[in-house]
Scaffold this motif. Structure first.
Motif, mmCIF file in Angstrom:
data_model
loop_
_atom_site.group_PDB
_atom_site.id
_atom_site.type_symbol
_atom_site.label_atom_id
_atom_site.label_comp_id
_atom_site.label_asym_id
_atom_site.label_seq_id
_atom_site.Cartn_x
_atom_site.Cartn_y
_atom_site.Cartn_z
ATOM 1 N N SER A 51 0.808 -1.213 0.000
ATOM 2 C CA SER A 51 0.000 0.000 0.000
ATOM 3 C C SER A 51 0.843 1.266 0.000
ATOM 4 O O SER A 51 0.339 2.337 -0.318
ATOM 5 N N MET A 52 2.116 1.159 0.352
ATOM 6 C CA MET A 52 2.981 2.335 0.445
ATOM 7 C C MET A 52 4.327 2.018 -0.181
ATOM 8 O O MET A 52 4.838 0.902 -0.072
ATOM 9 N N GLN A 53 4.875 3.011 -0.833
ATOM 10 C CA GLN A 53 6.210 2.861 -1.391
ATOM 11 C C GLN A 53 7.279 3.045 -0.322
ATOM 12 O O GLN A 53 8.283 2.337 -0.311
ATOM 13 N N ASP A 54 7.082 4.009 0.579
ATOM 14 C CA ASP A 54 8.008 4.273 1.687
ATOM 15 C C ASP A 54 7.180 4.397 2.961
ATOM 16 O O ASP A 54 6.619 5.460 3.244
ATOM 17 N N PRO A 55 7.046 3.323 3.761
ATOM 18 C CA PRO A 55 6.167 3.369 4.943
ATOM 19 C C PRO A 55 6.549 4.451 5.942
ATOM 20 O O PRO A 55 5.678 5.156 6.457
ATOM 21 N N ASP A 56 7.832 4.607 6.240
ATOM 22 C CA ASP A 56 8.247 5.604 7.223
ATOM 23 C C ASP A 56 7.892 7.016 6.768
ATOM 24 O O ASP A 56 7.399 7.837 7.556
ATOM 25 N N GLU A 57 8.098 7.311 5.511
ATOM 26 C CA GLU A 57 7.762 8.631 4.999
ATOM 27 C C GLU A 57 6.253 8.842 4.985
ATOM 28 O O GLU A 57 5.763 9.944 5.278
ATOM 29 N N ALA A 58 5.508 7.783 4.648
ATOM 30 C CA ALA A 58 4.051 7.901 4.656
ATOM 31 C C ALA A 58 3.528 8.181 6.060
ATOM 32 O O ALA A 58 2.645 9.025 6.258
ATOM 33 N N VAL A 59 4.079 7.486 7.054
ATOM 34 C CA VAL A 59 3.656 7.719 8.436
ATOM 35 C C VAL A 59 4.033 9.125 8.870
ATOM 36 O O VAL A 59 3.266 9.805 9.560
ATOM 37 N N ARG A 60 5.207 9.590 8.491
ATOM 38 C CA ARG A 60 5.638 10.927 8.874
ATOM 39 C C ARG A 60 4.710 11.994 8.290
ATOM 40 O O ARG A 60 4.303 12.936 8.977
ATOM 41 N N GLN A 61 4.360 11.861 7.018
ATOM 42 C CA GLN A 61 3.469 12.841 6.395
ATOM 43 C C GLN A 61 2.064 12.782 7.000
ATOM 44 O O GLN A 61 1.433 13.823 7.234
ATOM 45 N N ALA A 62 1.575 11.570 7.260
ATOM 46 C CA ALA A 62 0.254 11.453 7.881
ATOM 47 C C ALA A 62 0.278 12.032 9.296
ATOM 48 O O ALA A 62 -0.680 12.689 9.735
ATOM 49 N N ALA A 63 1.367 11.813 10.032
ATOM 50 C CA ALA A 63 1.485 12.374 11.375
ATOM 51 C C ALA A 63 1.528 13.894 11.329
ATOM 52 O O ALA A 63 0.916 14.582 12.157
ATOM 53 N N GLU A 64 2.231 14.443 10.370
ATOM 54 C CA GLU A 64 2.271 15.904 10.232
ATOM 55 C C GLU A 64 0.875 16.460 9.978
ATOM 56 O O GLU A 64 0.484 17.478 10.557
ATOM 57 N N ALA A 65 0.106 15.786 9.114
ATOM 58 C CA ALA A 65 -1.253 16.246 8.829
ATOM 59 C C ALA A 65 -2.132 16.167 10.080
ATOM 60 O O ALA A 65 -2.914 17.083 10.374
ATOM 61 N N ALA A 66 -2.001 15.063 10.850
ATOM 62 C CA ALA A 66 -2.816 14.917 12.058
ATOM 63 C C ALA A 66 -2.441 15.951 13.107
ATOM 64 O O ALA A 66 -3.311 16.538 13.768
ATOM 65 N N VAL A 67 -1.139 16.207 13.297
ATOM 66 C CA VAL A 67 -0.708 17.189 14.291
ATOM 67 C C VAL A 67 -1.169 18.584 13.890
ATOM 68 O O VAL A 67 -1.624 19.377 14.728
ATOM 69 N N ARG A 68 -1.054 18.917 12.606
ATOM 70 C CA ARG A 68 -1.526 20.230 12.150
ATOM 71 C C ARG A 68 -3.027 20.384 12.370
ATOM 72 O O ARG A 68 -3.509 21.463 12.711
ATOM 73 N N ARG A 69 -3.743 19.308 12.180
ATOM 74 C CA ARG A 69 -5.196 19.374 12.384
ATOM 75 C C ARG A 69 -5.536 19.649 13.838
ATOM 76 O O ARG A 69 -6.390 20.484 14.145
ATOM 77 N N VAL A 70 -4.849 18.971 14.765
ATOM 78 C CA VAL A 70 -5.133 19.160 16.194
ATOM 79 C C VAL A 70 -4.664 20.533 16.661
ATOM 80 O O VAL A 70 -5.387 21.237 17.379
ATOM 81 N N VAL A 71 -3.450 20.919 16.290
ATOM 82 C CA VAL A 71 -2.917 22.217 16.720
ATOM 83 C C VAL A 71 -3.717 23.358 16.105
ATOM 84 O O VAL A 71 -3.988 24.378 16.762
ATOM 85 N N GLY A 72 -4.128 23.204 14.862
ATOM 86 C CA GLY A 72 -4.896 24.253 14.217
ATOM 87 C C GLY A 72 -6.272 24.457 14.810
ATOM 88 O O GLY A 72 -6.890 25.512 14.618
#
Length: 378
Positions: A147-168
């Motif tokens: 499902s992912m080409q680079d799992p660590d990078e995918a998790v990092r980008q998804a985590a950034e989106a989730a953190v921005r959503r909560v902080v925003g």
């Protein structure tokens, strides 16, 4: 100069002459190769020796590449010609040799992590810097691999989106006020939902906000705000402590005053009732014997009055001049000792022997022979 340049003779690329312009002797080279390979079939040559070599290589290929061992913490994902075929549990398994089947082992128990640092915009349009760390495990090896080409990078980008959503969705005061547990829970829930929607086969085990602080350019101002907030909390705590100390004392004093007033009320009521009962009883006696009751009342009143005043008895002929001391304000009059003078002159009431003055005190009041007084009681 080229190796076959005219006038220089024919030369081969290996720096030797060919003699007569002939090419390389390929037949001799193949003959030497057959002789070397012939040792595999007892020193003979021919096509049979090459077939034997091919069969031996095929057997070795099947022997060494048709099985795999999966560790206890792993699963094996089998792909056949690049397409998913099966998932192997831990243990020993037979598979088709490569490149037909390919086994990719995925560790299912190890905890992976990604970290990042970035600046975000809060709900009240302030900038805050967040350092976060995400820890996760694989729960589905097939989805994790395909499902992912680079799992660590995918998790990092998804985590950034989730953190921005909560902080925003939070204000700066809320973020810096110590409500980190609620923000961590909201971030983990949002991140897990996002990864599940992508079928990543990943489970988020822990989310950590390692540091939440304003940018360095405005850190001094935010430090002042934090100190002011701490001072406010300290003053509120002191006020609460003072109130906890004063209020019980005030309540105790109020209860004591109320109890005293109630006791005074009861006392006055009982006293008034007693006086009224005494008056009614006296009225009854007065109606029965008015003369006797009046005389009795007069005697009792005189007794009370005389008991509280100084009394002087003159046993002379009435022509003696005596002095009565007036009572001093705020204190009882000192006791006087009468001293007999010459006969016919009279008696004098003097102060105690403690007084060293021989003059008559100014507070003494003379009494004439007729017994009249000025400001005293005879």
């Amino acid at each position: 100069m080229a190796w076959n340049e005219p006038g220089g003779g024919q030369r081969d690329p290996w720096g030797r002459g060919t003699g007569g312009g002939k090419g390389p002797d390929l037949e001799a080279w193949l003959k030497r190769l057959r002789q070397r390979l012939g040792s595999f079939r007892g020193g003979g040559g021919g096509v049979g020796g090459i077939g034997t070599i091919i069969v031996a290589l095929l057997l070795a290929w099947l022997l060494f590449d048709s099985w795999t061992v999966i560790n206890a913490s792993q699963v094996g994902v089998v792909t056949r010609f690049g397409a998913y075929e099966a998932t192997l549990p831990p243990g020993f398994h037979f598979v088709l040799p490569r490149p037909i089947d390919t086994v990719r082992k995925v560790d299912m128990t190890s905890v992976r992590s990604v970290s990042d640092k970035m600046q975000m915009l809060t709900k009240d349009e302030n900038i805050v810097q967040v350092d976060f760390n995400i820890q996760y495990q694989v729960n589905n090896a097939e989805q994790y691999l395909f499902s992912m080409q680079d799992p660590d990078e995918a998790v990092r980008q998804a985590a950034e989106a989730a953190v921005r959503r909560v902080v925003g969705a939070s204000t700066m005061d809320t973020i810096l006020s110590g409500e980190g547990a609620a923000m961590v829970a909201a971030t983990q829930q949002s991140l897990q939902q996002l990864l599940n929607s992508y079928n990543t086969g990943i489970t988020i085990t822990e989310v950590n906000f390692q540091n939440i602080s304003p940018p360095a350019e405005v850190k001094a101002a935010f430090d002042d705000v934090n100190r002011a907030r701490e001072d406010k909390q300290r003053i509120e705590d002191e006020a609460k402590a003072y109130a906890s100390k004063i209020l019980p004392e005030a309540r105790g004093n109020a209860a004591r005053i109320v109890a005293g007033a109630q006791a005074y009320e009861v006392t006055r009521q009982v006293r008034a009732q007693g006086e009224s009962q005494r008056f009614l009883a006296m009225l009854k006696e007065y109606r029965a014997a008015p003369a006797v009751t009046r005389k009795r009342l007069w005697l009792e009143t005189i007794e009370q009055v005389m008991a509280a005043n100084t009394k002087v008895v003159d046993e002379g002929t009435g022509r003696n001049l005596i002095y009565l001391p007036l009572p001093h304000s705020g204190s009882a009059p000192a006791p006087a000792t009468p001293t007999a003078l010459l006969p016919g002159v009279g008696a004098e009431l003097q102060a105690p022997a403690a007084s060293s003055s021989s003059a008559v005190p100014q507070s003494a009041v003379p009494i004439s022979a007729s017994g009249s007084t000025q400001g005293g009681q005879s």
